[in-house]
Design a protein around this motif. Structure first.
Motif, PDB file in Angstrom:
ATOM      1  N   TRP A  37     -42.505 -25.890  79.827  1.00 57.42           N
ATOM      2  CA  TRP A  37     -41.160 -25.852  80.406  1.00 57.42           C
ATOM      3  C   TRP A  37     -41.277 -25.566  81.893  1.00 57.42           C
ATOM      4  CZ3 TRP A  37     -37.953 -22.349  82.931  1.00 57.42           C
ATOM      5  CH2 TRP A  37     -36.626 -22.760  83.070  1.00 57.42           C
ATOM      6  N   ASN A  38     -40.509 -26.271  82.669  1.00 51.08           N
ATOM      7  CA  ASN A  38     -40.542 -26.145  84.122  1.00 51.08           C
ATOM      8  C   ASN A  38     -39.202 -25.574  84.567  1.00 51.08           C
ATOM      9  OD1 ASN A  38     -40.406 -26.602  86.881  1.00 51.08           O
ATOM     10  ND2 ASN A  38     -41.443 -28.569  86.765  1.00 51.08           N
ATOM     11  N   GLU A  39     -39.217 -24.588  85.459  1.00 52.68           N
ATOM     12  CA  GLU A  39     -37.964 -23.969  85.894  1.00 52.68           C
ATOM     13  C   GLU A  39     -37.058 -24.940  86.645  1.00 52.68           C
ATOM     14  OE1 GLU A  39     -39.169 -21.724  90.000  1.00 52.68           O
ATOM     15  OE2 GLU A  39     -39.652 -20.729  88.124  1.00 52.68           O
ATOM     16  N   ASN A  40     -37.562 -26.102  86.993  1.00 56.97           N
ATOM     17  CA  ASN A  40     -36.744 -27.116  87.645  1.00 56.97           C
ATOM     18  C   ASN A  40     -36.041 -28.029  86.632  1.00 56.97           C
ATOM     19  OD1 ASN A  40     -37.473 -26.269  90.254  1.00 56.97           O
ATOM     20  ND2 ASN A  40     -39.381 -27.403  90.100  1.00 56.97           N
ATOM     21  N   GLU A  41     -36.235 -27.756  85.347  1.00 59.46           N
ATOM     22  CA  GLU A  41     -35.565 -28.542  84.306  1.00 59.46           C
ATOM     23  C   GLU A  41     -34.054 -28.368  84.442  1.00 59.46           C
ATOM     24  OE1 GLU A  41     -36.934 -30.471  81.873  1.00 59.46           O
ATOM     25  OE2 GLU A  41     -38.994 -30.019  82.371  1.00 59.46           O
ATOM     26  N   ASP A  42     -33.305 -29.288  83.875  1.00 60.87           N
ATOM     27  CA  ASP A  42     -31.852 -29.242  83.969  1.00 60.87           C
ATOM     28  C   ASP A  42     -31.229 -28.152  83.100  1.00 60.87           C
ATOM     29  OD1 ASP A  42     -31.827 -31.354  85.731  1.00 60.87           O
ATOM     30  OD2 ASP A  42     -31.525 -32.858  84.169  1.00 60.87           O
ATOM     31  N   PHE A  43     -31.904 -27.746  82.042  1.00 58.38           N
ATOM     32  CA  PHE A  43     -31.305 -26.784  81.130  1.00 58.38           C
ATOM     33  C   PHE A  43     -32.345 -25.847  80.551  1.00 58.38           C
ATOM     34  CE2 PHE A  43     -32.256 -30.787  79.078  1.00 58.38           C
ATOM     35  CZ  PHE A  43     -33.008 -30.407  77.982  1.00 58.38           C
ATOM     36  N   GLU A  44     -31.881 -24.663  80.142  1.00 61.46           N
ATOM     37  CA  GLU A  44     -32.745 -23.646  79.541  1.00 61.46           C
ATOM     38  C   GLU A  44     -32.491 -23.498  78.052  1.00 61.46           C
ATOM     39  OE1 GLU A  44     -31.842 -20.092  81.671  1.00 61.46           O
ATOM     40  OE2 GLU A  44     -32.757 -20.807  83.514  1.00 61.46           O
ATOM     41  N   LYS A  45     -31.340 -23.995  77.594  1.00 65.96           N
ATOM     42  CA  LYS A  45     -30.950 -23.851  76.192  1.00 65.96           C
ATOM     43  C   LYS A  45     -30.495 -25.198  75.665  1.00 65.96           C
ATOM     44  CE  LYS A  45     -29.583 -19.212  77.144  1.00 65.96           C
ATOM     45  NZ  LYS A  45     -28.577 -18.211  77.214  1.00 65.96           N
ATOM     46  N   THR A  46     -30.570 -25.337  74.340  1.00 74.44           N
ATOM     47  CA  THR A  46     -30.092 -26.559  73.709  1.00 74.44           C
ATOM     48  C   THR A  46     -29.560 -26.237  72.315  1.00 74.44           C
ATOM     49  OG1 THR A  46     -30.626 -28.877  73.278  1.00 74.44           O
ATOM     50  CG2 THR A  46     -32.311 -27.255  72.709  1.00 74.44           C
ATOM     51  N   VAL A  47     -28.801 -27.155  71.780  1.00 76.54           N
ATOM     52  CA  VAL A  47     -28.216 -27.009  70.445  1.00 76.54           C
ATOM     53  C   VAL A  47     -29.021 -27.860  69.476  1.00 76.54           C
ATOM     54  CG1 VAL A  47     -26.150 -27.370  69.045  1.00 76.54           C
ATOM     55  CG2 VAL A  47     -25.924 -26.664  71.435  1.00 76.54           C
ATOM     56  N   VAL A  48     -29.375 -27.275  68.323  1.00 77.30           N
ATOM     57  CA  VAL A  48     -30.163 -27.987  67.324  1.00 77.30           C
ATOM     58  C   VAL A  48     -29.467 -27.848  65.971  1.00 77.30           C
ATOM     59  CG1 VAL A  48     -32.426 -28.226  66.242  1.00 77.30           C
ATOM     60  CG2 VAL A  48     -32.263 -27.367  68.580  1.00 77.30           C
ATOM     61  N   ASN A  49     -29.229 -28.968  65.314  1.00 76.26           N
ATOM     62  CA  ASN A  49     -28.622 -28.978  63.989  1.00 76.26           C
ATOM     63  C   ASN A  49     -29.547 -28.294  62.990  1.00 76.26           C
ATOM     64  OD1 ASN A  49     -28.148 -30.257  61.202  1.00 76.26           O
ATOM     65  ND2 ASN A  49     -26.338 -30.887  62.358  1.00 76.26           N
ATOM     66  N   HIS A  50     -28.981 -27.599  62.014  1.00 74.49           N
ATOM     67  CA  HIS A  50     -29.783 -26.895  60.998  1.00 74.49           C
ATOM     68  C   HIS A  50     -30.762 -27.831  60.281  1.00 74.49           C
ATOM     69  CE1 HIS A  50     -27.785 -23.095  61.409  1.00 74.49           C
ATOM     70  NE2 HIS A  50     -26.608 -23.575  61.071  1.00 74.49           N
ATOM     71  N   LYS A  51     -30.416 -29.096  60.158  1.00 75.05           N
ATOM     72  CA  LYS A  51     -31.277 -30.052  59.451  1.00 75.05           C
ATOM     73  C   LYS A  51     -32.465 -30.499  60.286  1.00 75.05           C
ATOM     74  CE  LYS A  51     -27.359 -31.922  56.927  1.00 75.05           C
ATOM     75  NZ  LYS A  51     -26.525 -33.103  56.710  1.00 75.05           N
ATOM     76  N   ARG A  52     -32.491 -30.195  61.587  1.00 77.17           N
ATOM     77  CA  ARG A  52     -33.508 -30.751  62.476  1.00 77.17           C
ATOM     78  C   ARG A  52     -34.591 -29.758  62.907  1.00 77.17           C
ATOM     79  NH1 ARG A  52     -31.624 -33.315  67.375  1.00 77.17           N
ATOM     80  NH2 ARG A  52     -33.701 -34.158  67.316  1.00 77.17           N
ATOM     81  N   TYR A  53     -34.577 -28.538  62.422  1.00 79.49           N
ATOM     82  CA  TYR A  53     -35.608 -27.591  62.835  1.00 79.49           C
ATOM     83  C   TYR A  53     -36.308 -26.974  61.629  1.00 79.49           C
ATOM     84  CZ  TYR A  53     -32.208 -23.854  61.799  1.00 79.49           C
ATOM     85  OH  TYR A  53     -31.315 -23.032  61.189  1.00 79.49           O
ATOM     86  N   LYS A  54     -37.487 -26.388  61.924  1.00 80.06           N
ATOM     87  CA  LYS A  54     -38.237 -25.628  60.932  1.00 80.06           C
ATOM     88  C   LYS A  54     -38.495 -24.257  61.527  1.00 80.06           C
ATOM     89  CE  LYS A  54     -40.626 -29.582  58.969  1.00 80.06           C
ATOM     90  NZ  LYS A  54     -41.901 -30.217  58.693  1.00 80.06           N
ATOM     91  N   ILE A  55     -38.340 -23.225  60.718  1.00 72.82           N
ATOM     92  CA  ILE A  55     -38.563 -21.858  61.184  1.00 72.82           C
ATOM     93  C   ILE A  55     -40.069 -21.606  61.261  1.00 72.82           C
ATOM     94  CG2 ILE A  55     -38.195 -19.411  60.702  1.00 72.82           C
ATOM     95  CD1 ILE A  55     -35.650 -20.274  59.158  1.00 72.82           C
ATOM     96  N   LYS A  56     -40.546 -21.166  62.428  1.00 69.85           N
ATOM     97  CA  LYS A  56     -41.975 -20.883  62.624  1.00 69.85           C
ATOM     98  C   LYS A  56     -42.276 -19.387  62.476  1.00 69.85           C
ATOM     99  CE  LYS A  56     -44.356 -24.076  63.619  1.00 69.85           C
ATOM    100  NZ  LYS A  56     -45.053 -24.898  62.647  1.00 69.85           N
TER     101      LYS A  56
END
Length: 57
Positions: A37-56
């Motif tokens: 991640w680069n601090e020059n990125e446009d955003f620091e947070k994002t929204v993820v649907n429950h169906k699209r992630y796995k808990i690590k």
């Protein structure tokens, strides 16, 4: 599927994020924990649907 809890690390689209807020159908995650991640990125947070992630952690 068991939804993530606040503070959990989740994986989605080859990225990691730390859960900051839980919504009905999604979570808001902080993606600044990724090594590439680069601090020059446009955003620091994002929204993820429950169906699209796995808990690590």
């Amino acid at each position: 599927m068991v939804p993530a809890e606040i503070g959990d690390i989740v994986e989605f689209d080859g990225m990691l994020g730390k859960v900051e807020k839980i919504n009905e159908n999604s979570v808001i995650v902080d993606i600044t924990i990724n090594e590439d991640w680069n601090e020059n990125e446009d955003f620091e947070k994002t929204v993820v649907n429950h169906k699209r992630y796995k808990i690590k952690k």
